[in-house]
Scaffold this active site. Structure first.
Site, PDB file in Angstrom:
ATOM      1  N   CYS A 259       0.833  -1.207   0.000  1.00 28.10           N
ATOM      2  CA  CYS A 259       0.000   0.000   0.000  1.00 28.10           C
ATOM      3  C   CYS A 259       0.869   1.260   0.000  1.00 28.10           C
ATOM      4  O   CYS A 259       1.924   1.300   0.618  1.00 28.10           O
ATOM      5  CB  CYS A 259      -0.928   0.106   1.194  1.00 28.10           C
ATOM      6  SG  CYS A 259      -2.059  -1.265   1.347  1.00 28.10           S
TER       7      CYS A 259
ATOM      8  N   ARG B 176       4.020   0.026  -4.790  1.00 24.89           N
ATOM      9  CA  ARG B 176       3.795  -0.476  -3.430  1.00 24.89           C
ATOM     10  C   ARG B 176       2.519  -1.306  -3.325  1.00 24.89           C
ATOM     11  O   ARG B 176       2.253  -1.927  -2.295  1.00 24.89           O
ATOM     12  CB  ARG B 176       3.696   0.699  -2.446  1.00 24.89           C
ATOM     13  CG  ARG B 176       4.908   1.584  -2.428  1.00 24.89           C
ATOM     14  CD  ARG B 176       4.708   2.696  -1.441  1.00 24.89           C
ATOM     15  NE  ARG B 176       4.550   2.163  -0.110  1.00 24.89           N
ATOM     16  CZ  ARG B 176       5.557   1.867   0.702  1.00 24.89           C
ATOM     17  NH1 ARG B 176       6.794   2.065   0.308  1.00 24.89           N
ATOM     18  NH2 ARG B 176       5.326   1.383   1.897  1.00 24.89           N
TER      19      ARG B 176
ATOM     20  N   TRP C 122      -2.558  -2.802  -1.643  1.00 21.81           N
ATOM     21  CA  TRP C 122      -2.067  -4.167  -1.785  1.00 21.81           C
ATOM     22  C   TRP C 122      -2.799  -4.934  -0.696  1.00 21.81           C
ATOM     23  O   TRP C 122      -2.490  -4.788   0.491  1.00 21.81           O
ATOM     24  CB  TRP C 122      -0.556  -4.194  -1.551  1.00 21.81           C
ATOM     25  CG  TRP C 122       0.104  -5.512  -1.769  1.00 21.81           C
ATOM     26  CD1 TRP C 122       0.596  -6.009  -2.946  1.00 21.81           C
ATOM     27  CD2 TRP C 122       0.389  -6.505  -0.776  1.00 21.81           C
ATOM     28  NE1 TRP C 122       1.150  -7.245  -2.738  1.00 21.81           N
ATOM     29  CE2 TRP C 122       1.037  -7.573  -1.427  1.00 21.81           C
ATOM     30  CE3 TRP C 122       0.144  -6.621   0.591  1.00 21.81           C
ATOM     31  CZ2 TRP C 122       1.454  -8.726  -0.754  1.00 21.81           C
ATOM     32  CZ3 TRP C 122       0.560  -7.764   1.264  1.00 21.81           C
ATOM     33  CH2 TRP C 122       1.214  -8.794   0.594  1.00 21.81           C
TER      34      TRP C 122
ATOM     35  N   ASN D 217      -1.611   2.160   5.487  1.00 22.39           N
ATOM     36  CA  ASN D 217      -0.661   1.137   5.032  1.00 22.39           C
ATOM     37  C   ASN D 217      -0.211   0.375   6.277  1.00 22.39           C
ATOM     38  O   ASN D 217       0.297   0.986   7.209  1.00 22.39           O
ATOM     39  CB  ASN D 217       0.528   1.834   4.353  1.00 22.39           C
ATOM     40  CG  ASN D 217       1.752   0.943   4.195  1.00 22.39           C
ATOM     41  OD1 ASN D 217       2.862   1.421   4.178  1.00 22.39           O
ATOM     42  ND2 ASN D 217       1.553  -0.348   4.081  1.00 22.39           N
ATOM     43  N   GLY D 218      -0.453  -0.938   6.280  1.00 20.45           N
ATOM     44  CA  GLY D 218      -0.038  -1.727   7.440  1.00 20.45           C
ATOM     45  C   GLY D 218      -1.132  -2.716   7.824  1.00 20.45           C
ATOM     46  O   GLY D 218      -2.023  -3.011   7.022  1.00 20.45           O
TER      47      GLY D 218
ATOM     48  N   GLU E  38      19.807 -15.422  -6.746  1.00 19.24           N
ATOM     49  CA  GLU E  38      19.228 -14.153  -7.174  1.00 19.24           C
ATOM     50  C   GLU E  38      18.695 -14.251  -8.612  1.00 19.24           C
ATOM     51  O   GLU E  38      17.625 -13.715  -8.921  1.00 19.24           O
ATOM     52  CB  GLU E  38      20.268 -13.032  -7.031  1.00 19.24           C
ATOM     53  CG  GLU E  38      19.830 -11.667  -7.487  1.00 19.24           C
ATOM     54  CD  GLU E  38      18.580 -11.117  -6.811  1.00 19.24           C
ATOM     55  OE1 GLU E  38      18.105 -11.702  -5.816  1.00 19.24           O
ATOM     56  OE2 GLU E  38      18.047 -10.108  -7.311  1.00 19.24           O
TER      57      GLU E  38
ATOM     58  N   LYS F 109      14.769 -13.503  -9.533  1.00 23.26           N
ATOM     59  CA  LYS F 109      14.343 -12.515 -10.540  1.00 23.26           C
ATOM     60  C   LYS F 109      13.357 -13.167 -11.504  1.00 23.26           C
ATOM     61  O   LYS F 109      12.338 -12.590 -11.839  1.00 23.26           O
ATOM     62  CB  LYS F 109      15.538 -11.963 -11.333  1.00 23.26           C
ATOM     63  CG  LYS F 109      16.422 -10.980 -10.618  1.00 23.26           C
ATOM     64  CD  LYS F 109      15.838  -9.602 -10.413  1.00 23.26           C
ATOM     65  CE  LYS F 109      15.134  -9.418  -9.141  1.00 23.26           C
ATOM     66  NZ  LYS F 109      15.712  -9.291  -7.886  1.00 23.26           N
TER      67      LYS F 109
ATOM     68  N   GLU G 138       9.835 -14.002  -9.835  1.00 23.49           N
ATOM     69  CA  GLU G 138       8.953 -12.920  -9.403  1.00 23.49           C
ATOM     70  C   GLU G 138       8.351 -12.124 -10.558  1.00 23.49           C
ATOM     71  O   GLU G 138       7.250 -11.612 -10.420  1.00 23.49           O
ATOM     72  CB  GLU G 138       9.629 -11.997  -8.390  1.00 23.49           C
ATOM     73  CG  GLU G 138      10.810 -11.236  -8.898  1.00 23.49           C
ATOM     74  CD  GLU G 138      11.459 -10.379  -7.814  1.00 23.49           C
ATOM     75  OE1 GLU G 138      10.801  -9.976  -6.861  1.00 23.49           O
ATOM     76  OE2 GLU G 138      12.660 -10.104  -7.954  1.00 23.49           O
TER      77      GLU G 138
ATOM     78  N   HIS H 294      22.308 -34.418  -5.308  1.00 23.92           N
ATOM     79  CA  HIS H 294      21.682 -34.918  -4.084  1.00 23.92           C
ATOM     80  C   HIS H 294      20.163 -34.834  -4.143  1.00 23.92           C
ATOM     81  O   HIS H 294      19.498 -34.866  -3.113  1.00 23.92           O
ATOM     82  CB  HIS H 294      22.244 -34.161  -2.876  1.00 23.92           C
ATOM     83  CG  HIS H 294      23.719 -34.364  -2.718  1.00 23.92           C
ATOM     84  ND1 HIS H 294      24.259 -35.457  -2.071  1.00 23.92           N
ATOM     85  CD2 HIS H 294      24.768 -33.666  -3.202  1.00 23.92           C
ATOM     86  CE1 HIS H 294      25.576 -35.400  -2.136  1.00 23.92           C
ATOM     87  NE2 HIS H 294      25.910 -34.306  -2.826  1.00 23.92           N
TER      88      HIS H 294
ATOM     89  N   LYS I 182       6.868  -3.525  -3.400  1.00 32.52           N
ATOM     90  CA  LYS I 182       8.281  -3.178  -3.298  1.00 32.52           C
ATOM     91  C   LYS I 182       8.805  -3.263  -1.869  1.00 32.52           C
ATOM     92  O   LYS I 182       9.885  -3.769  -1.619  1.00 32.52           O
ATOM     93  CB  LYS I 182       8.484  -1.758  -3.829  1.00 32.52           C
ATOM     94  CG  LYS I 182       9.919  -1.275  -3.745  1.00 32.52           C
ATOM     95  CD  LYS I 182      10.639  -1.516  -5.036  1.00 32.52           C
ATOM     96  CE  LYS I 182      12.105  -1.268  -4.975  1.00 32.52           C
ATOM     97  NZ  LYS I 182      12.859  -2.312  -5.671  1.00 32.52           N
TER      98      LYS I 182
HETATM   99  C1  F6R Z   1      13.109  -8.919  -4.963  1.00 34.71           C
HETATM  100  C2  F6R Z   1      13.000  -7.889  -3.946  1.00 34.71           C
HETATM  101  C3  F6R Z   1      12.715  -8.317  -2.567  1.00 34.71           C
HETATM  102  C4  F6R Z   1      13.460  -7.413  -1.570  1.00 34.71           C
HETATM  103  C5  F6R Z   1      13.037  -7.749  -0.132  1.00 34.71           C
HETATM  104  C6  F6R Z   1      13.811  -6.949   0.881  1.00 34.71           C
HETATM  105  O1  F6R Z   1      13.419  -8.386  -6.209  1.00 34.71           O
HETATM  106  O2  F6R Z   1      13.104  -6.733  -4.225  1.00 34.71           O
HETATM  107  O3  F6R Z   1      13.021  -9.651  -2.354  1.00 34.71           O
HETATM  108  O4  F6R Z   1      14.822  -7.595  -1.739  1.00 34.71           O
HETATM  109  O5  F6R Z   1      11.676  -7.511   0.010  1.00 34.71           O
HETATM  110  O6  F6R Z   1      13.632  -5.582   0.681  1.00 34.71           O
HETATM  111  P1  F6R Z   1      14.615  -4.509   1.312  1.00 34.71           P
HETATM  112  O7  F6R Z   1      15.921  -4.663   0.659  1.00 34.71           O
HETATM  113  O8  F6R Z   1      13.958  -3.195   1.031  1.00 34.71           O
HETATM  114  O9  F6R Z   1      14.677  -4.818   2.771  1.00 34.71           O
END
Ligand code: F6R
Length: 601
Positions: free
Chosen positions: A2, A27, A73, A99-100, A476, A480, A483, A499, A596
């Site tokens: 949010c 967000r 969200w 938001n929360g 990573e 990517k 997601e 394994h 985000k």
């Molecule tokens: C993936 C991504 C998330 C963030 C995670 C932590 O692309 O962006 O996995 O890395 O939510 O976020 P921060 O770094 O803001 O604590």
């Protein structure tokens, strides 16, 4: 998670709110709503994305010079028109955006229902409007009622509140969810994140947990929610520009941010070059080292473990912050250094891990992108990644800049502790300075990667394998892809393959082998051959041309020390995920179900 925004001034509020919500859409993007005031409150809201609703509901035509808005969200209640924010009390005079998560909303709701309040939505947020309405019955001021009501809430909340009976002010509250005020000239803003109001001001005030702000067009006052006493707040000037928060001709923020990496890494290097040795000196004495983070930042933590172990002979425990906070209470102590990695500085789990570490007397160093965010205020030491604002939900430039500063820190620590040969450190430093050029070079593979994405568009599963520090790249790269393209992907250490996961390799299954030259290169080649024997589709990344012979696709990477390779090798994998997502018709900037900044646990 949010986004909220507020405006009070001389301009038409609706236009500013809609535009600001667009910048906060990363967000959350399942519903939108705004409330403005001109004599009375006007509310429009609905399920859907901002661009659709802006036209459908004529949001920008709403009247008045003050208002609050929300992009959702969903946590409590499905995304529909009724559950969209703002939420109001029974009289329709109090409007709230949130938001929360309000943890005790069920008990509050039932108490309020017993007192005759009628609820319209399934959200936790609506209780807030009714609680204030109830408190107003025996309070002489709106602010007094607000405090009384808010002190009953448990959970995380950033709130924007508007009252029809108080035409000169807006109210904002922060507890465990981000909120920042924007200080203009004869106008004031508030939002979950700075880019929302960046076109109008770069002067900001960060609210802390348990604080609320009373904002009029010419002034703001910040007070403690518990005591009601005024608090002195510093106004920060942020050096982010509007261009940084815009797409600048790229179809998506994610692609722009991938391409910004040479510059971002350069800023990360030069922004810390003079100060990193001092930080290294301050942390050198700690015997116990922990790294806490989530998601992509956690993967930077995995790389950090290899860096600190190899260069500074320091054993490092890397834990997801969500686990750390519950499992490490008896382990972390005043002899511990806890490194928290978080681009936003607002991730709920990471903040909770920092708070636990502080409570146990540990030294906390945070690696953060957003200046002034909560993590920076809770920590003893901060290293900024200087990546600029990252709008795409999938982290790209913030990851490579995290890796960059962690590499610098490990080199500086090795120097303080005298753990490796000085010539080797000099060589690493020289290569570090060349990273922007190397990233630029691998960005040149974009067309080749796009063709590869076209070939692989219908594959169901991908595997990413690596050894040593390349395990971080494998994890990573897989994250990517998952997601944004919604293709199942697993990242694992190549040694693990035999394994169990090898059972899943059959004809045509893509296996991305991250194979820089180094200690375990030969072992990687053996693992690749095991995949080939099962007719897997090997895509290898490395600097040794021998890889071409054993791979379906080979991406030749610059010759670079293995310890620096994650910063360069992840870039083609970001591009692969991006192009697969776009070819499959997904919006990579707004992946489904994700937001985000994860400000709830
Ligand atoms: C993936 C991504 C998330 C963030 C995670 C932590 O692309 O962006 O996995 O890395 O939510 O976020 P921060 O770094 O803001 O604590």
């Amino acid at each position: 998670m949010c986004g909220i925004i507020g405006y009070i001034g001389e301009r038409e509020a609706a236009e500013i709110l809609v535009e600001g919500l667009k910048r906060l859409e990363y967000r959350g993007y399942d519903s939108v709503g705004i409330v403005t005031e001109k004599g009375e409150l006007f509310i429009k809201k609905g399920a859907g994305k901002i661009d659709e609703l802006k036209e459908k509901l004529k949001l920008h035509e709403m009247p008045g010079n003050r208002g609050i808005g929300h992009t959702r969200w969903a946590t409590h209640g499905i995304p529909n028109d009724i559950n969209a924010h703002p939420h109001t009390d029974c009289t329709g005079k109090i409007a709230v955006v949130h938001n929360g998560i309000i943890e005790n909303y069920l008990e509050l709701r039932s108490e309020l229902e017993k007192k005759g309040h009628t609820f319209k939505s399934d959200t936790d947020t609506e209780v807030i409007a009714h609680l204030i309405e109830e408190a107003l019955k025996d309070s002489s001021t709106f602010e007094g009622a607000l405090r009384k009501a808010l002190l009953k809430l448990r959970g995380s909340f950033a709130l924007g509140i508007m009252y029809a009976g108080d035409k000169e002010r807006l109210y904002f509250v922060r507890n465990e969810s981000p909120l920042v005020l924007g200080i203009g000239n004869g106008e004031m803003f508030a939002a979950s994140d700075i880019p929302a109001f960046l076109p109008y001001t770069n002067k900001v005030v960060f609210l802390d947990d348990g604080e609320y702000a009373v904002v009029s067009k010419d002034a703001f006052t910040v007070k403690d929610l518990g005591t009601g006493k005024e608090k002195k707040k510093e106004i920060h000037e942020i050096n982010w520009t509007l261009e940084m928060a815009e797409k600048q001709g790229y179809p998506h923020f994610m692609l722009k941010e991938i391409h910004e990496q040479p510059k971002a890494v350069k800023e990360a290097i030069y922004g810390n070059l003079e100060t990193i040795d001092k930080v290294a000196e301050e942390i050198a004495k700690y015997e116990k080292m922990f790294v806490v983070a989530m998601g992509t930042s956690y993967h930077a933590g995995i790389a950090a473990k290899y860096l600190f172990q190899r260069l500074a002979n320091k054993p490092v425990l890397v834990e997801e912050a969500s686990e750390f906070r519950y499992e490490f209470e008896n382990i972390v102590d005043e002899n511990s250094l806890v490194i928290a990695i978080t681009q936003s500085g607002e991730t709920a789990d990471t903040l909770a891990a920092i708070r636990l570490a502080k409570k146990k007397g540990a030294k906390v160093l945070s690696i953060v992108n957003v200046v002034g965010s909560m993590a920076t205020r809770l920590s003893d030491l901060v290293i900024y990644t200087h990546a600029g604002p990252e709008i795409g939900v999938a982290a790209t430039k913030t990851y490579t800049t995290q890796l960059t500063v962690l590499t610098m820190l490990a080199i500086a620590l090795a120097k303080v502790l005298n753990t490796v040969d000085e010539d080797y450190l000099k060589k690493l430093k020289a290569e570090l300075l060349k990273l922007p050029r190397y990233i630029e070079a691998v960005l040149g593979y974009e067309n080749k990667i796009k063709s590869l994405a076209e070939e692989l568009i219908d594959r169901r599963d991908f595997f990413y394998i690596g050894r040593g520090i390349s395990v971080a790249t494998a994890l990573e790269g897989a994250l990517k892809l998952k997601e944004i393209s919604y293709i199942h992907a697993e990242g694992l250490s190549a040694g693990e393959l035999k394994h169990g996961p090898l059972a899943l390799i059959e004809e045509g299954v893509p296996v991305v082998a991250i194979s820089p030259s180094g200690k375990t290169f030969d072992k990687m080649v053996s693992n690749i051959q095991e995949v080939n024997a099962r007719k897997g589709f090997v895509i290898s990344l490395g600097d040794n041309e021998e890889l071409e012979k054993v791979s379906k696709v080979f991406l030749k990477m610059p010759k670079i020390d293995e310890l620096l390779s994650p910063i360069v090798y992840i870039v083609p994998l970001q591009l692969l995920a991006y192009h697969l997502a776009v070819l499959r018709g997904n919006d990579p900037d707004k992946p489904r179900n994700l937001a985000k900044s994860v400000t709830v646990e």
